[in-house]
Design an enzyme around this catalytic site. Sequence first.
Site, mmCIF file in Angstrom:
data_model
loop_
_atom_site.group_PDB
_atom_site.id
_atom_site.type_symbol
_atom_site.label_atom_id
_atom_site.label_comp_id
_atom_site.label_asym_id
_atom_site.label_seq_id
_atom_site.Cartn_x
_atom_site.Cartn_y
_atom_site.Cartn_z
ATOM 1 N N HIS A 165 0.820 -1.210 0.000
ATOM 2 C CA HIS A 165 0.000 0.000 0.000
ATOM 3 C C HIS A 165 0.856 1.263 0.000
ATOM 4 O O HIS A 165 0.400 2.327 -0.418
ATOM 5 C CB HIS A 165 -1.010 -0.004 1.160
ATOM 6 C CG HIS A 165 -0.451 0.297 2.509
ATOM 7 N ND1 HIS A 165 -0.106 -0.680 3.422
ATOM 8 C CD2 HIS A 165 -0.202 1.467 3.140
ATOM 9 C CE1 HIS A 165 0.320 -0.132 4.532
ATOM 10 N NE2 HIS A 165 0.276 1.178 4.392
ATOM 11 N N ASP A 172 1.184 -7.707 2.175
ATOM 12 C CA ASP A 172 1.324 -6.255 1.985
ATOM 13 C C ASP A 172 2.802 -5.875 1.839
ATOM 14 O O ASP A 172 3.424 -5.341 2.763
ATOM 15 C CB ASP A 172 0.684 -5.526 3.166
ATOM 16 C CG ASP A 172 0.393 -4.065 2.862
ATOM 17 O OD1 ASP A 172 0.942 -3.546 1.873
ATOM 18 O OD2 ASP A 172 -0.384 -3.442 3.605
ATOM 19 N N SER A 231 4.135 2.251 8.392
ATOM 20 C CA SER A 231 3.864 1.263 7.356
ATOM 21 C C SER A 231 5.121 0.984 6.552
ATOM 22 O O SER A 231 5.785 1.903 6.075
ATOM 23 C CB SER A 231 2.766 1.767 6.419
ATOM 24 O OG SER A 231 1.525 1.800 7.063
#
Length: 726
Positions: free
Chosen positions: A88, A234, A661
């Site tokens: 992402h 991810d 992230s």
Amino acid sequence: MKKFLFTVCVLCCINPIFADEGMWLLNMLDKLNIEQKGCKLTPDQIYSINHSSLKDAILGLSEADRPYNFFCTSEIVSPQGLVFTNYHCGFEMIQKHTSITKNYIDNGFWAMSQEEELPNEGIMATRVVAMYDVTDRVFAGLNPQKASGELEYDDDEEKEITPSLKSVLEDIKKSVTDTCSYGASVKSFFEGNQYFLFVYESYKDVRLVGAPPRTIGKFGDETDNWIWPRQTGDFCVLRVYTDESGIPAEYSEKNKHLSPKHFLPVSLKGVEEGDYAMILGFPGSTDRYRSADDIKYFQQVNNATVKLVGDLSLATYKKYMNVDSLIRIKYASKYDSMSNYWKYSIGQNKGIKDLNVVEKKLEQEKLLSQWINSDSARIEKYGHVLDTMKNYYSDLVFQNSRMVMLNIGIMNVVEALMFTYDCIDILDAIETADPVIIKETQVALKDKAKKFFKDFDTNVDKAQFVTLTLGAAYNMDYNMYSYPKFILNKKYKGDVAKYADAVYSKSVFTDENRFYQYLESPSYKKFVEDPMFELLRYTLSNYFGIKEMLANKAIDSAKTLYVDAIMKMNPDSLFYPDANSTERLTYGKVCSYEPKDGVSYHYYTTLKGVMEKKDDKNPEFQVPEKLEQLYNEKDYGQYADKNGDMPVCFITNNDITGGNSGSPVMNANGELIGLAFDGNWEAMSGDIIYEPTVQRTIAVDVRYVLFVIDKFAGAGYLLDEMTIVK
């Protein structure tokens, strides 16, 4: 005049409430005793100015025009500058290279050589070179008479302090940037009680190496976002390049891969319950020092308005994306970004309520009030603070709702507005009457327009304007701007859609051909009379008008004193500052949790869970045919766990937030075991208060990352670059 004293708090010993709480600055590691927590590295091996250390393998990802606002973290995993981060985090890069014929979102992308890697203009990867406490320099620069580090001023002097502060910070940055090729930033901590200088090295040539299809990288998508158990792969792979001498440089075919000062070994040893885990990254923002009134205000105003914006804009995106594959590609990244923010605001409000966050803060403030009122000097210095904050937040609910609707809604979602703003340079060029400057500006704006219109659709943007304007007026009980009543009622009889049709059909900023025609012979008059510019002018007028109303020097002073009082009340505690996009370490362990009565969550998931959730009719839970084949044949290679299963994700109790992230989750030896990519639903209030029993970091297991690269994508050559630890 009544004077306020702002004192730098010297933090000298440690007594944290929770062992694993905190996003710690790297110069605080000596005080954390992390070796006693299970870490096998010394603080000097994690952060050093004089030799390579763990921090040199950690890169903050940012847009080039916002160099130190890191939207994600990444880590170097090979001596050839190979980098891992989240899917992402790289999704916008993937989307920009995607077309109908080259659908990298649905099919994935893998470069089978460095020559096939895809450049990403405007993306930077930055490492921290060093950090220094410059608090005394800042305060001395503002008031040379206060050599002790205390800053003294009153309300009448504050207008002079702000520009003075800016000047001091610029001087400090120049002391670094004028003598070397590094960049620098000075950041405020503890609500202005402390300042640090960060020295950075930024790499401007970042290329996409590989990404799985969305069915792996976003498996579970909106439904599973913030939810455990999770089975999302991810991750994506990047590479950093420099010029031939190893210096950061803009993209060039002549550039060579980065030879890093340090890279992370990759561990196949896996994780067990209770294993030590640490994360290095660039967390974006936390609010651990918010008052109870501030939290209630944020809950009732900010999050509620963000939810409204999300409700309206996401439905509009989906309406168009569901019927047009090209629009789906254009708006995929924008939709995901808004969806994430929308769901976060909902979850945070739920967490604030379920975990009694306001009540806990009120208890803390009760103790703080008792401490303040037990001493006359404290009463004089801090006695007004809590009342000042309470009054501020109760008075400005209406204005802040409008601010959020403009900032997160209209000015963010309605893209033609900000594109118009980005083109204002042509007005300055025209005023110079210099043909060279005008020509240079025309070329720059043509390039900007090419990128903008690639991912822009007039009908979608117009629909968003209408939806948000009507939605704001209806749901928030006020007209969105000061002028719609005049323009809409007089010219269009209150018909927002009719007004929007006129603006979007006439403006040069909503049609690529019209814009290029305008640039051929740019006119000052045509620009300022353009209906989209008129819309922008009134929008900005409202935005800055509200911003001025919200500006309040007294509340800024009160917040600084509030944090200062908390630290003074607990002189034997070591405090960590709120996250602000600077590099931090968080330590903890791999661990399961019990979110509510009768419910217990294991600490890891496997590929079996992917197949259990598989639903061919639901795009969020579709599974690639090859992945299913590998599962059926149990063809996991060296990446299976000790039970023969294929691990996918695991959880730890590390303290992270947005910006983390892509951060590496490392074991006690500093070896990569996973990539952090999410928090959990039960602890969505974690940015405000750490909840040790339920707060978890969700990470993709690095064994799954390598399995997908090698067995699924057939790009196993990338593993040859890495140091694999078994």
